[in-house]
Write an enzyme that holds these catalytic residues in place. Structure first.
Site, PDB file in Angstrom:
ATOM      1  N   LYS A   1       5.384  -2.074   8.028  1.00  0.00           N
ATOM      2  CA  LYS A   1       6.468  -1.518   7.237  1.00  0.00           C
ATOM      3  C   LYS A   1       7.652  -2.467   7.329  1.00  0.00           C
ATOM      4  CE  LYS A   1       8.812   2.616   5.810  1.00  0.00           C
ATOM      5  NZ  LYS A   1       8.771   4.085   5.797  1.00  0.00           N
TER       6      LYS A   1
ATOM      7  N   SER B   1       5.353   2.815  -0.375  1.00  0.00           N
ATOM      8  CA  SER B   1       6.781   2.523  -0.339  1.00  0.00           C
ATOM      9  C   SER B   1       7.556   3.817  -0.238  1.00  0.00           C
ATOM     10  CB  SER B   1       7.218   1.756  -1.595  1.00  0.00           C
ATOM     11  OG  SER B   1       6.979   2.519  -2.758  1.00  0.00           O
ATOM     12  N   GLY B   2       8.780   3.718   0.233  1.00  0.00           N
ATOM     13  CA  GLY B   2       9.644   4.880   0.368  1.00  0.00           C
ATOM     14  C   GLY B   2      11.084   4.436   0.404  1.00  0.00           C
TER      15      GLY B   2
ATOM     16  N   ASP C   1      12.161  12.281  10.513  1.00  0.00           N
ATOM     17  CA  ASP C   1      11.641  12.294   9.139  1.00  0.00           C
ATOM     18  C   ASP C   1      10.239  12.896   9.085  1.00  0.00           C
ATOM     19  OD1 ASP C   1      11.730  11.930   6.411  1.00  0.00           O
ATOM     20  OD2 ASP C   1      11.169   9.812   6.478  1.00  0.00           O
TER      21      ASP C   1
ATOM     22  N   ILE D   1       0.818  -1.218   0.000  1.00  0.00           N
ATOM     23  CA  ILE D   1       0.000   0.000   0.000  1.00  0.00           C
ATOM     24  C   ILE D   1       0.845   1.258   0.000  1.00  0.00           C
ATOM     25  CG2 ILE D   1      -2.002  -1.067   1.086  1.00  0.00           C
ATOM     26  CD1 ILE D   1      -1.084   0.008   3.766  1.00  0.00           C
TER      27      ILE D   1
ATOM     28  N   THR E   1       8.975  -0.621   2.620  1.00  0.00           N
ATOM     29  CA  THR E   1       7.702  -0.785   1.942  1.00  0.00           C
ATOM     30  C   THR E   1       6.620  -1.091   2.958  1.00  0.00           C
ATOM     31  OG1 THR E   1       8.885  -1.683   0.031  1.00  0.00           O
ATOM     32  CG2 THR E   1       6.516  -2.034   0.113  1.00  0.00           C
TER      33      THR E   1
END
Length: 457
Positions: free
Chosen positions: A47, A26-27, A144, A24, A31
């Site tokens: 995650k 990602s970065g 972040d 659903i 994911t």
């Protein structure tokens, strides 16, 4: 493992409990998947963060960080339910975070639709700053802060209070990246603080800087430091962000302080939360928004409040008997006689709670005095008038509210007699009349005291 999880029928398991269903998000750090907690039979978000091969010391460090983050519990944080390391493939181990699954948009998606009003920006920022204050007090730095890590709750009404939750906190630490490692950068370039860019040790002030950039983007609709990674990173070392010249001075001062290049010059997250709360209330007063909690005759109403000379008086025994009686008659845990002042709600008598005052903004009594009839909310969890109220969405878990205005003979609502419950319930017309009768007893007592004082004078 990741590719297999894209097929919801194959069902890869983590920790022998969580079955991955579908990707659903990602970065750069990992994911996110929708997953099924087979033990509790509920969907969660997981995650999955790939790491280098973990030795025994690294594994112990990750486990310690998991324990710290798992203890975090705050209404402005997406709850971390579980975490661990997946060592099923020794050559490519992964850290996984199990979080509550939030069904809603993130701030990045919302900003694609345009800028946010100042009041809404202040409300969202206040939520996030409160969450940051909570984790900072526990020696955790997010590292972040960015729109994609802010989940929004919009209940679909024109003037509903939009709320925000911060997610992905502690990812860099959990992934095994040392926050004081000068050879690595943690976070997202566009929102990094100057000290992050320089690879210096980072602390709570770094999160405050990043939050300042997010709030500025909410107001302007523009990324303050766009461009290639190196250019974006370096430019903030030489200048602060450009604050719009026409922005209200208090907003300008706050954002300038939050984005100071010197970490020592930035306010704490707690100070930011307090300032943003004041801005949300001030903006409501300045613009008289639709749904505002300020009556049209507010100045005259406040004069009537002062006329009865009840703001600075001690709790009253006669009113205590009324609230106690109301609680018994309606079988509710809480009953209150409230007086609505210009900035807060005073509880002149309070049965079932030790709270003696409340800021006017979240108080339901401030809404109840806007009408001359009883204000009944039978199920606050679905009533759009109360969905966003912190008493409903927060730890108190308010589900039922019934308030009758304390109306003077010349037509001003001083406050309310109200009853509250943490369970929803139906409220009949007969019960409403009883509550009105009890409110009349309170007002009759106040009128008699006013007449006696006038006679003495």
């Amino acid at each position: 493992m990741v590719e297999a999880a894209t097929d919801s029928t194959t069902g890869v398991y983590l920790g022998g409990r969580y079955r991955l269903l579908e990707r659903i998000g990602s970065g750069a750090k990992g994911t996110v998947y929708r997953a099924r907690d087979e033990f509790l039979k509920r969907d969660v978000a997981i995650k999955l963060i790939p790491t280098d091969v973990l030795n025994e010391d690294q594994q112990r460090r990750n486990d310690d960080e998991v324990k710290v983050l798992a203890r975090l519990n705050h209404h402005s944080l997406v709850a971390l339910l579980d975490a661990g390391s997946d060592l099923s493939e020794p050559d490519s181990p992964s850290v996984y975070l199990v979080m509550e699954l939030v069904e809603g948009p993130d701030l990045r998606h919302r900003l694609r639709q345009g800028t946010l009003p100042l009041r809404q920006t202040a409300q969202i920022g206040c939520d996030l700053a409160e969450g940051l204050d909570y984790i900072h007090r526990r020696s955790v730095v997010h590292r972040d802060i960015k729109p994609a890590n802010v989940m929004l709750f919009d209940y679909g009404t024109e003037d509903a209070r939009m709320r925000a939750k911060l997610t992905d906190f502690g990812v860099a630490a959990l992934a095994g990246t040392k926050s004081d490692d000068a050879n690595s950068l943690t976070g997202t370039i566009a929102y990094m603080s100057p000290e992050q860019v320089r690879g210096e040790p980072i602390g709570p002030a770094s999160d405050v800087y990043s939050l300042g950039l997010v709030l500025l983007q909410c107001i302007t609709g523009k990324l303050e430091f766009p461009g290639p990674a190196v250019e974006s990173a370096v430019v903030r070392l030489f200048r602060g962000p450009k604050i719009p010249a026409d922005l209200h001075p208090q907003w300008s001062a706050l954002l300038t302080a939050m984005t100071s290049t010197d970490p020592a010059g930035r306010p704490s997250a707690r100070e930011v939360a307090m300032a943003l709360h004041e801005q949300a209330v001030a903006d409501r007063s300045r613009h008289k928004l639709t749904g505002s909690l300020l009556p049209d005759n507010e100045e005259e109403r406040l004069a009537a409040v002062r006329r009865y000379d009840i703001l600075d008086t001690p709790p009253d025994g006669a009113f205590d008997r009324v609230t106690s009686l109301a609680a018994r008659i309606f079988s509710v845990p809480t009953a209150i006689v409230s007086i609505v002042d210009h900035d807060r709600i005073w509880f002149k008598s309070h049965h079932g709670t030790d709270v003696e005052q409340l800021d006017r903004d979240p108080g339901l009594c401030a809404s109840a005095i806007l009408q001359n009839d009883p204000w009944i909310i039978e199920d606050a969890a679905i009533d759009p008038r109360a969905l966003s109220n912190p008493l409903v969405a927060g730890e108190y878990g308010l589900k039922f509210y019934a308030g009758v205005p304390l109306r003077t003979r010349d037509g001003f609502n001083l406050g309310t007699l109200c009853i509250l419950d943490t369970e929803s319930r139906q409220f009949t017309a007969d019960e409403t009349r009883i509550l009105e009768d009890l409110a009349a007893i309170v007002m009759n007592d106040l009128e008699l005291r006013l007449e006696a004082r006038s006679t003495r004078d």
